[in-house]
Design a protein around this motif. Structure first.
Motif, PDB file in Angstrom:
ATOM      1  N   ILE A 192      -3.931   1.774 -10.007  1.00  0.00           N
ATOM      2  CA  ILE A 192      -2.580   1.442  -9.556  1.00  0.00           C
ATOM      3  C   ILE A 192      -2.620   0.042  -8.951  1.00  0.00           C
ATOM      4  N   SER A 193      -1.709  -0.821  -9.410  1.00  0.00           N
ATOM      5  CA  SER A 193      -1.589  -2.161  -8.830  1.00  0.00           C
ATOM      6  C   SER A 193      -0.143  -2.388  -8.410  1.00  0.00           C
ATOM      7  N   CYS A 194       0.048  -3.367  -7.504  1.00  0.00           N
ATOM      8  CA  CYS A 194       1.380  -3.577  -6.948  1.00  0.00           C
ATOM      9  C   CYS A 194       1.582  -5.044  -6.610  1.00  0.00           C
ATOM     10  N   THR A 195       2.806  -5.528  -6.825  1.00  0.00           N
ATOM     11  CA  THR A 195       3.152  -6.882  -6.390  1.00  0.00           C
ATOM     12  C   THR A 195       3.301  -6.892  -4.870  1.00  0.00           C
ATOM     13  N   VAL A 242       9.558   0.338 -10.592  1.00  0.00           N
ATOM     14  CA  VAL A 242      10.186  -0.556  -9.614  1.00  0.00           C
ATOM     15  C   VAL A 242      10.518   0.260  -8.370  1.00  0.00           C
ATOM     16  N   VAL A 243      10.024  -0.211  -7.225  1.00  0.00           N
ATOM     17  CA  VAL A 243      10.214   0.490  -5.951  1.00  0.00           C
ATOM     18  C   VAL A 243      10.918  -0.443  -4.973  1.00  0.00           C
ATOM     19  N   GLU A 244      12.069   0.009  -4.457  1.00  0.00           N
ATOM     20  CA  GLU A 244      12.806  -0.781  -3.474  1.00  0.00           C
ATOM     21  C   GLU A 244      12.435  -0.334  -2.069  1.00  0.00           C
ATOM     22  N   ASP A 245      12.404  -1.303  -1.169  1.00  0.00           N
ATOM     23  CA  ASP A 245      11.898  -1.093   0.188  1.00  0.00           C
ATOM     24  C   ASP A 245      13.027  -0.794   1.168  1.00  0.00           C
ATOM     25  N   GLY A 246      12.816   0.223   2.019  1.00  0.00           N
ATOM     26  CA  GLY A 246      13.694   0.471   3.153  1.00  0.00           C
ATOM     27  C   GLY A 246      15.111   0.855   2.830  1.00  0.00           C
ATOM     28  N   THR A 247      15.352   1.452   1.668  1.00  0.00           N
ATOM     29  CA  THR A 247      16.721   1.808   1.285  1.00  0.00           C
ATOM     30  C   THR A 247      17.140   3.177   1.808  1.00  0.00           C
ATOM     31  N   VAL A 248      16.196   3.966   2.281  1.00  0.00           N
ATOM     32  CA  VAL A 248      16.491   5.284   2.856  1.00  0.00           C
ATOM     33  C   VAL A 248      15.699   5.442   4.149  1.00  0.00           C
ATOM     34  N   ILE A 308       0.847  -1.200   0.000  1.00  0.00           N
ATOM     35  CA  ILE A 308       0.000   0.000   0.000  1.00  0.00           C
ATOM     36  C   ILE A 308       0.878   1.245   0.000  1.00  0.00           C
ATOM     37  N   GLU A 309       1.954   1.207   0.800  1.00  0.00           N
ATOM     38  CA  GLU A 309       2.875   2.342   0.824  1.00  0.00           C
ATOM     39  C   GLU A 309       3.601   2.497  -0.510  1.00  0.00           C
ATOM     40  N   ALA A 310       3.922   1.369  -1.151  1.00  0.00           N
ATOM     41  CA  ALA A 310       4.583   1.444  -2.462  1.00  0.00           C
ATOM     42  C   ALA A 310       3.683   2.141  -3.478  1.00  0.00           C
ATOM     43  N   MET A 365      11.108   4.543   0.813  1.00  0.00           N
ATOM     44  CA  MET A 365      11.232   3.713  -0.389  1.00  0.00           C
ATOM     45  C   MET A 365      11.935   4.517  -1.480  1.00  0.00           C
ATOM     46  N   MET A 366      12.466   3.792  -2.469  1.00  0.00           N
ATOM     47  CA  MET A 366      13.161   4.451  -3.578  1.00  0.00           C
ATOM     48  C   MET A 366      12.675   3.899  -4.908  1.00  0.00           C
ATOM     49  N   VAL A 367      12.303   4.798  -5.801  1.00  0.00           N
ATOM     50  CA  VAL A 367      12.011   4.413  -7.180  1.00  0.00           C
ATOM     51  C   VAL A 367      13.347   4.198  -7.874  1.00  0.00           C
ATOM     52  N   THR A 368      13.576   2.994  -8.394  1.00  0.00           N
ATOM     53  CA  THR A 368      14.864   2.674  -9.010  1.00  0.00           C
ATOM     54  C   THR A 368      14.775   2.480 -10.520  1.00  0.00           C
ATOM     55  N   GLN A 369      13.561   2.304 -11.022  1.00  0.00           N
ATOM     56  CA  GLN A 369      13.412   2.113 -12.473  1.00  0.00           C
ATOM     57  C   GLN A 369      12.005   2.506 -12.901  1.00  0.00           C
ATOM     58  N   ILE A 370      11.903   3.194 -14.035  1.00  0.00           N
ATOM     59  CA  ILE A 370      10.606   3.570 -14.603  1.00  0.00           C
ATOM     60  C   ILE A 370      10.575   3.100 -16.049  1.00  0.00           C
TER      61      ILE A 370
END
Length: 200
Positions: A133-136, A168-174, A67-69, A184-189
């Motif tokens: 909006i959908s998310c894995t 692509v959103v990575e978790d807990g990197t910041v 949900i946060e992503a 979270m960090m967006v790493t790829q669009i």
């Protein structure tokens, strides 16, 4: 001797009763504090940026990460597309806090396409409408966003663009900060669709 035994029994009984009473009082106190704490938690609330009251609900952080992503990606889209000549520079700076250089790449592509020229020169206002909006469920999260961007201008006719992005959103990197509330960090669009919608 009999008096000593009686006194002994009396003090032993008194000690046992005291321990039992203390245990009962402690258990009751723990129960009362737990009930009071739960009551307070149910009444906790916070305010959003518009001053609306939001009730706080206790939940599993890990369970709520998808949900946060999705919220993270929605925030990014708002910073990139819900803009006008007075807000777009500030919103772009905020967008950079949500990811890596993939966001800067998107900005440069939009700049090369004249997106911000329209905003600056023709007083254009860009409005974002997110349709889905959908998310894995596992990190790194793949968030698919379907959205419409409407550009209103004093000079040109309204333009509508239909877009689909995979983010692509990575978790807990910041760290979780005001600038990046979801840590979270967006790493790829990846742009899956970009079409101008003809007026009906």
């Amino acid at each position: 001797m009999i008096e000593v035994n009686v006194a002994n029994k009396f003090y032993k009984t008194l000690a046992i009763i005291s321990v039992c009473v203390s245990a009962v009082v402690c258990l009751w106190a723990i129960y009362a504090v737990t009930i009071a704490t739960e009551r307070e938690r149910r009444s906790l609330y916070t305010l959003d940026v518009n001053g609306n009251v939001l009730t706080m609900v206790r939940s599993s952080t890990e369970k709520e990460r998808p949900i946060e992503a999705k919220a993270h990606v929605r925030m990014l889209l708002e910073y990139l597309f819900d803009i006008d000549r007075f807000t777009y520079k500030n919103k772009l700076k905020r967008a950079y806090d949500l990811g890596n250089n993939s966001i800067y790449t998107i900005y440069k592509e939009q700049e090369a396409g004249g997106w911000y020229t329209d905003v600056e020169q023709f007083n254009a206002h860009s409005t974002l409408i997110v349709s889905h909006i959908s998310c894995t469920n596992e990190s790194p999260f793949l968030v698919t966003a379907e959205f419409l961007v409407i550009i209103n201008s004093d000079v040109t006719k309204d333009k509508r663009y239909d877009l689909i992005w995979d983010v692509v959103v990575e978790d807990g990197t910041v760290a979780r900060t005001e600038q990046n509330p979801h840590n979270m960090m967006v790493t790829q669009i990846r742009k899956k669709k970009f079409e101008e919608v003809a007026e009906k």
